[in-house]
Write a protein that holds these residues in place. Structure first.
Motif, PDB file in Angstrom:
ATOM      1  N   ARG A 161     -39.202 -38.236 -31.049  1.00  0.00           N
ATOM      2  CA  ARG A 161     -39.701 -39.476 -31.100  1.00  0.00           C
ATOM      3  C   ARG A 161     -40.980 -39.494 -31.136  1.00  0.00           C
ATOM      4  O   ARG A 161     -41.773 -40.453 -31.269  1.00  0.00           O
ATOM      5  CB  ARG A 161     -39.190 -40.169 -30.202  1.00  0.00           C
ATOM      6  CG  ARG A 161     -37.564 -40.443 -30.169  1.00  0.00           C
ATOM      7  CD  ARG A 161     -37.115 -41.348 -29.259  1.00  0.00           C
ATOM      8  NE  ARG A 161     -35.746 -41.629 -29.023  1.00  0.00           N
ATOM      9  CZ  ARG A 161     -35.081 -42.258 -29.858  1.00  0.00           C
ATOM     10  NH1 ARG A 161     -35.679 -43.057 -30.529  1.00  0.00           N
ATOM     11  NH2 ARG A 161     -33.549 -42.451 -29.693  1.00  0.00           N
ATOM     12  N   HIS A 162     -41.754 -38.356 -31.113  1.00  0.00           N
ATOM     13  CA  HIS A 162     -43.260 -38.143 -31.283  1.00  0.00           C
ATOM     14  C   HIS A 162     -43.848 -37.790 -32.562  1.00  0.00           C
ATOM     15  O   HIS A 162     -43.511 -36.518 -32.795  1.00  0.00           O
ATOM     16  CB  HIS A 162     -43.729 -37.443 -29.995  1.00  0.00           C
ATOM     17  CG  HIS A 162     -43.897 -37.807 -28.492  1.00  0.00           C
ATOM     18  ND1 HIS A 162     -42.632 -38.123 -27.914  1.00  0.00           N
ATOM     19  CD2 HIS A 162     -44.793 -38.137 -27.812  1.00  0.00           C
ATOM     20  CE1 HIS A 162     -42.932 -38.535 -26.739  1.00  0.00           C
ATOM     21  NE2 HIS A 162     -44.164 -38.681 -26.628  1.00  0.00           N
ATOM     22  N   PRO A 163     -44.403 -38.647 -33.321  1.00  0.00           N
ATOM     23  CA  PRO A 163     -45.012 -37.830 -34.496  1.00  0.00           C
ATOM     24  C   PRO A 163     -45.852 -36.628 -34.472  1.00  0.00           C
ATOM     25  O   PRO A 163     -45.856 -36.072 -35.273  1.00  0.00           O
ATOM     26  CB  PRO A 163     -45.837 -39.223 -35.157  1.00  0.00           C
ATOM     27  CG  PRO A 163     -44.858 -40.470 -34.615  1.00  0.00           C
ATOM     28  CD  PRO A 163     -44.438 -39.950 -33.131  1.00  0.00           C
ATOM     29  N   ALA A 164     -46.395 -36.643 -33.404  1.00  0.00           N
ATOM     30  CA  ALA A 164     -47.463 -35.684 -33.089  1.00  0.00           C
ATOM     31  C   ALA A 164     -46.323 -34.300 -32.628  1.00  0.00           C
ATOM     32  O   ALA A 164     -47.000 -33.239 -32.567  1.00  0.00           O
ATOM     33  CB  ALA A 164     -48.112 -35.790 -31.624  1.00  0.00           C
ATOM     34  N   ARG A 165     -45.218 -34.557 -32.207  1.00  0.00           N
ATOM     35  CA  ARG A 165     -44.124 -33.441 -32.112  1.00  0.00           C
ATOM     36  C   ARG A 165     -44.663 -32.536 -30.937  1.00  0.00           C
ATOM     37  O   ARG A 165     -44.346 -31.394 -30.554  1.00  0.00           O
ATOM     38  CB  ARG A 165     -44.108 -32.419 -33.113  1.00  0.00           C
ATOM     39  CG  ARG A 165     -43.305 -33.079 -34.520  1.00  0.00           C
ATOM     40  CD  ARG A 165     -41.819 -33.394 -33.873  1.00  0.00           C
ATOM     41  NE  ARG A 165     -41.150 -34.123 -35.209  1.00  0.00           N
ATOM     42  CZ  ARG A 165     -41.113 -35.475 -35.536  1.00  0.00           C
ATOM     43  NH1 ARG A 165     -41.755 -36.244 -34.711  1.00  0.00           N
ATOM     44  NH2 ARG A 165     -40.476 -35.662 -36.736  1.00  0.00           N
ATOM     45  N   ASN A 200     -34.071 -42.491 -34.426  1.00  0.00           N
ATOM     46  CA  ASN A 200     -34.645 -41.353 -34.009  1.00  0.00           C
ATOM     47  C   ASN A 200     -34.857 -40.671 -35.486  1.00  0.00           C
ATOM     48  O   ASN A 200     -34.010 -40.300 -36.194  1.00  0.00           O
ATOM     49  CB  ASN A 200     -33.493 -40.217 -33.365  1.00  0.00           C
ATOM     50  CG  ASN A 200     -34.004 -38.973 -33.002  1.00  0.00           C
ATOM     51  OD1 ASN A 200     -34.753 -38.505 -33.660  1.00  0.00           O
ATOM     52  ND2 ASN A 200     -33.067 -38.390 -31.974  1.00  0.00           N
ATOM     53  N   PRO A 201     -36.501 -40.136 -35.594  1.00  0.00           N
ATOM     54  CA  PRO A 201     -36.714 -39.620 -36.757  1.00  0.00           C
ATOM     55  C   PRO A 201     -36.180 -38.443 -37.196  1.00  0.00           C
ATOM     56  O   PRO A 201     -36.141 -37.896 -38.319  1.00  0.00           O
ATOM     57  CB  PRO A 201     -38.296 -39.603 -36.770  1.00  0.00           C
ATOM     58  CG  PRO A 201     -38.559 -39.446 -35.360  1.00  0.00           C
ATOM     59  CD  PRO A 201     -37.434 -40.270 -34.471  1.00  0.00           C
ATOM     60  N   GLY A 202     -35.761 -37.522 -36.184  1.00  0.00           N
ATOM     61  CA  GLY A 202     -35.024 -36.265 -36.310  1.00  0.00           C
ATOM     62  C   GLY A 202     -33.588 -36.379 -37.259  1.00  0.00           C
ATOM     63  O   GLY A 202     -33.133 -35.476 -37.774  1.00  0.00           O
ATOM     64  N   LEU A 203     -33.110 -37.689 -37.362  1.00  0.00           N
ATOM     65  CA  LEU A 203     -31.858 -37.928 -38.254  1.00  0.00           C
ATOM     66  C   LEU A 203     -31.938 -38.028 -39.549  1.00  0.00           C
ATOM     67  O   LEU A 203     -31.172 -38.153 -40.255  1.00  0.00           O
ATOM     68  CB  LEU A 203     -31.078 -39.062 -37.538  1.00  0.00           C
ATOM     69  CG  LEU A 203     -30.714 -38.916 -35.977  1.00  0.00           C
ATOM     70  CD1 LEU A 203     -30.045 -40.165 -35.541  1.00  0.00           C
ATOM     71  CD2 LEU A 203     -29.808 -37.806 -35.749  1.00  0.00           C
ATOM     72  N   PHE A 204     -33.399 -38.008 -40.089  1.00  0.00           N
ATOM     73  CA  PHE A 204     -33.593 -38.368 -41.279  1.00  0.00           C
ATOM     74  C   PHE A 204     -34.685 -37.395 -42.055  1.00  0.00           C
ATOM     75  O   PHE A 204     -35.071 -36.679 -41.209  1.00  0.00           O
ATOM     76  CB  PHE A 204     -34.610 -39.954 -41.641  1.00  0.00           C
ATOM     77  CG  PHE A 204     -33.627 -40.891 -41.170  1.00  0.00           C
ATOM     78  CD1 PHE A 204     -32.687 -41.460 -42.168  1.00  0.00           C
ATOM     79  CD2 PHE A 204     -33.330 -41.246 -39.778  1.00  0.00           C
ATOM     80  CE1 PHE A 204     -32.143 -42.660 -41.970  1.00  0.00           C
ATOM     81  CE2 PHE A 204     -32.640 -42.218 -39.595  1.00  0.00           C
ATOM     82  CZ  PHE A 204     -32.185 -43.235 -40.341  1.00  0.00           C
ATOM     83  N   MET A 237     -45.693 -42.203 -30.507  1.00  0.00           N
ATOM     84  CA  MET A 237     -44.351 -42.640 -29.799  1.00  0.00           C
ATOM     85  C   MET A 237     -44.142 -44.106 -30.121  1.00  0.00           C
ATOM     86  O   MET A 237     -43.020 -44.428 -30.768  1.00  0.00           O
ATOM     87  CB  MET A 237     -43.911 -42.107 -28.655  1.00  0.00           C
ATOM     88  CG  MET A 237     -42.237 -42.577 -28.050  1.00  0.00           C
ATOM     89  SD  MET A 237     -42.185 -41.736 -26.428  1.00  0.00           S
ATOM     90  CE  MET A 237     -43.189 -42.884 -25.496  1.00  0.00           C
ATOM     91  N   THR A 238     -44.890 -44.790 -29.604  1.00  0.00           N
ATOM     92  CA  THR A 238     -44.664 -46.349 -29.728  1.00  0.00           C
ATOM     93  C   THR A 238     -44.985 -47.120 -31.072  1.00  0.00           C
ATOM     94  O   THR A 238     -44.449 -47.987 -31.330  1.00  0.00           O
ATOM     95  CB  THR A 238     -45.529 -47.136 -28.512  1.00  0.00           C
ATOM     96  OG1 THR A 238     -46.903 -46.884 -28.874  1.00  0.00           O
ATOM     97  CG2 THR A 238     -45.019 -46.782 -27.327  1.00  0.00           C
ATOM     98  N   ALA A 239     -45.470 -46.135 -32.251  1.00  0.00           N
ATOM     99  CA  ALA A 239     -45.532 -46.642 -33.520  1.00  0.00           C
ATOM    100  C   ALA A 239     -44.323 -46.505 -34.333  1.00  0.00           C
ATOM    101  O   ALA A 239     -44.214 -47.598 -35.187  1.00  0.00           O
ATOM    102  CB  ALA A 239     -46.703 -45.798 -34.263  1.00  0.00           C
ATOM    103  N   ALA A 240     -43.447 -45.881 -33.680  1.00  0.00           N
ATOM    104  CA  ALA A 240     -42.166 -45.648 -34.501  1.00  0.00           C
ATOM    105  C   ALA A 240     -41.017 -46.702 -34.173  1.00  0.00           C
ATOM    106  O   ALA A 240     -41.246 -47.490 -32.887  1.00  0.00           O
ATOM    107  CB  ALA A 240     -41.698 -44.433 -34.108  1.00  0.00           C
ATOM    108  N   SER A 241     -40.013 -46.982 -34.865  1.00  0.00           N
ATOM    109  CA  SER A 241     -38.848 -47.927 -34.713  1.00  0.00           C
ATOM    110  C   SER A 241     -37.927 -47.049 -33.721  1.00  0.00           C
ATOM    111  O   SER A 241     -38.220 -45.789 -33.580  1.00  0.00           O
ATOM    112  CB  SER A 241     -38.263 -48.055 -35.817  1.00  0.00           C
ATOM    113  OG  SER A 241     -37.644 -47.048 -36.412  1.00  0.00           O
ATOM    114  N   PRO A 242     -37.134 -47.626 -33.116  1.00  0.00           N
ATOM    115  CA  PRO A 242     -36.018 -47.040 -32.321  1.00  0.00           C
ATOM    116  C   PRO A 242     -35.281 -45.867 -32.786  1.00  0.00           C
ATOM    117  O   PRO A 242     -34.543 -45.183 -32.232  1.00  0.00           O
ATOM    118  CB  PRO A 242     -35.355 -48.186 -31.729  1.00  0.00           C
ATOM    119  CG  PRO A 242     -35.958 -49.232 -31.841  1.00  0.00           C
ATOM    120  CD  PRO A 242     -36.610 -49.175 -33.154  1.00  0.00           C
TER     121      PRO A 242
END
Length: 245
Positions: A196-200, A241-245, A234-239
């Motif tokens: 969930r962290h774009p910075a990973r 999970n970006p790992g699913l896309f 982290m809080t910039a993203a929607s709920p």
């Protein structure tokens, strides 16, 4: 050396984010004092002055203010965490968390503002004040208090005094590990959180310290009354999970 000649006090400088800010301010030329409960911690640079203080005790803080005197920068970092819901929290939990995280910040601001006709107050808030972590009721509430107090100080005590809050996300400290320990599957919880962290990655105390250096410097002279989030996106993203896309 952008803090050369500045005097700074960082509460809770024993470890974690506080220790990171202590070391960053020292590297930038500030005259640094820090404090915490108990004896001086091992490895604290000799140039740093240490005071044994309980920030929840107004008497302790008043004595600290008399000892330190004039300040250019106050960083209210001292904080504690209890991993419980409202129903599970005891009166002792309230006294501990709200005492350090809320009253402690209030005590220090009230005691030191008379010594700071001009200067900078930085309060360490949290993304938890705006996005509640589960089973962290008192911690979430205490950080919301910090954010509100930050705005009030900026409004009431400008223009000479600037006051901002830094809102860390998930930073590699003991508090982070305690949070994962609450999960049914700590390993899975950690992997999901990283996704969930774009910075990973999770943050490091030096990431928060870098923001503190900038906000304490003259370069941030028009920044006051604001909450600055440092959370790797982290809080910039929607709920989702970006790992699913």
């Amino acid at each position: 050396m952008i803090l050369q000649g500045k005097t700074a006090l960082i509460t809770g400088g024993r470890q974690g984010i506080g220790r990171g800010i202590v070391e960053a301010f020292l590297a930038e030329g500030a005259d640094v004092t820090t404090c915490g409960r108990g004896a001086r911690p091992e490895g604290l640079p000799e140039a740093v002055t240490w005071h044994s203080v309980d920030v929840a005790d107004p008497g302790d803080v008043a004595e600290l203010a008399d000892a330190v005197g004039w300040l250019d920068i106050l960083v209210n970092n001292a904080g504690v965490q209890v991993e419980k819901t409202v129903m599970d929290s005891t009166d002792a939990d309230w006294d501990l968390v709200m005492g350090v995280n809320a009253r402690g910040v209030f005590n220090c601001c009230r005691a030191f503002i008379p010594f700071m006709p001009s200067g900078v107050i930085l309060n360490i808030g949290s993304i938890s004040a705006q996005h509640a972590d589960p089973a962290m009721a008192l911690y979430n509430a205490s950080k919301a208090f910090v954010h509100g107090l930050t705005r009030s100080i900026a409004v009431d005590h400008g223009p000479g005094l600037r006051c901002n809050a830094i809102c860390p996300g998930w930073i590699n400290t003991g508090m982070l590990e305690a949070g994962f320990d609450l999960a049914r599957n700590p390993g899975a919880a950690r992997a999901d959180a990283l996704a969930r962290h774009p910075a990973r990655r999770f943050g490091d105390p030096r990431d928060v310290a870098a923001m503190a250096v900038w906000l304490a410097s003259d370069a941030a002279g028009f920044a006051t009354g604001q909450m600055f989030t440092v959370d790797g996106g982290m809080t910039a993203a929607s709920p989702i999970n970006p790992g699913l896309f």
